[in-house]
Design a protein around this motif. Sequence first.
Motif, PDB file in Angstrom:
ATOM      1  N   ASP A  31      -0.892 -11.725  -4.115  1.00 53.71           N
ATOM      2  CA  ASP A  31       0.160 -10.774  -4.471  1.00 53.71           C
ATOM      3  C   ASP A  31       1.144 -10.757  -3.304  1.00 53.71           C
ATOM      4  O   ASP A  31       1.193 -11.709  -2.513  1.00 53.71           O
ATOM      5  CB  ASP A  31      -0.420  -9.391  -4.807  1.00 53.71           C
ATOM      6  CG  ASP A  31      -1.160  -8.734  -3.645  1.00 53.71           C
ATOM      7  OD1 ASP A  31      -0.998  -9.184  -2.482  1.00 53.71           O
ATOM      8  OD2 ASP A  31      -1.895  -7.766  -3.894  1.00 53.71           O
ATOM      9  N   ASP A  32       1.918  -9.708  -3.169  1.00 53.26           N
ATOM     10  CA  ASP A  32       2.933  -9.687  -2.118  1.00 53.26           C
ATOM     11  C   ASP A  32       2.340  -9.545  -0.716  1.00 53.26           C
ATOM     12  O   ASP A  32       3.001  -9.882   0.273  1.00 53.26           O
ATOM     13  CB  ASP A  32       3.921  -8.541  -2.359  1.00 53.26           C
ATOM     14  CG  ASP A  32       4.787  -8.791  -3.584  1.00 53.26           C
ATOM     15  OD1 ASP A  32       4.913  -9.965  -3.988  1.00 53.26           O
ATOM     16  OD2 ASP A  32       5.319  -7.812  -4.138  1.00 53.26           O
ATOM     17  N   LYS A  33       1.101  -9.068  -0.604  1.00 54.99           N
ATOM     18  CA  LYS A  33       0.526  -8.769   0.708  1.00 54.99           C
ATOM     19  C   LYS A  33      -0.713  -9.589   1.054  1.00 54.99           C
ATOM     20  O   LYS A  33      -1.001  -9.793   2.228  1.00 54.99           O
ATOM     21  CB  LYS A  33       0.168  -7.281   0.790  1.00 54.99           C
ATOM     22  CG  LYS A  33       1.368  -6.353   0.727  1.00 54.99           C
ATOM     23  CD  LYS A  33       0.932  -4.903   0.854  1.00 54.99           C
ATOM     24  CE  LYS A  33       2.143  -3.970   0.829  1.00 54.99           C
ATOM     25  NZ  LYS A  33       1.736  -2.549   0.948  1.00 54.99           N
TER      26      LYS A  33
END
Length: 240
Positions: A31-33
Amino acid sequence: MNLAQTLTPNKDSRQLYFLRSNGLQIEILRDDKHIWLLVNEVVQSAIELKPPYRPILPHCLVMLLPLIHLREPRSILELGGGGLSFQRYLAHAHPGIAFTSVECNQDIIAAVQSNFPQSESLKVAHSDAFEYLRRCVKQQETFDWLIVDLFQGAQSPLENETESYLPQLFDAVESDGWLIVNCLTPDKAWLQSLCHMIEALVGTRPYLFAVPQMQNHIVFVHKGPGATFPDEVAQFNLYS
């Protein structure tokens, strides 16, 4: 730390890689992290996507206790590479450490090198872990830390052949080094037996720490006298 977010990729994660071959399913999600490596639908590795690419699985944080409370190792051999979480993090946070990871599955190595960030410069040996260890012992190559993070499913090879493997492990540890073992078994009697065997073999009392909220237990033993955890850490030792 929200364990649900680290141990289970969330609904917003996307699949970067998928392979099913020879009875093994390898999947990489992000995901984004965070980015995750799953083998047979079980999370094996998970890291933050921003430097220094910190490992986020709870047992990894416990295994770094000697670095946090004692001294930086000069060299590390890791048996069981997976997503190369330790090596990648330490390459950024402690770049002076000579680090080698041993991974037996070439498909996992290729998947991680192609999809996990900053993998191209990491040192990975494609080999059976104990064959590699035997070569090190034969060549009298030793390491400040020897990390054992090996599993076949949920079982470690140490659980079946503890007595034959332990001497080899300690032969590859420096005289003032650490053996660090990740154990997934909840069997308290086996864990105590492992610690007894270690103490009888090297004459040093091991530490046995439970990983909070997890099934993992981490065994630490220093080869030689003189290195102990501070009281605020040692009070959680379960070895009796």
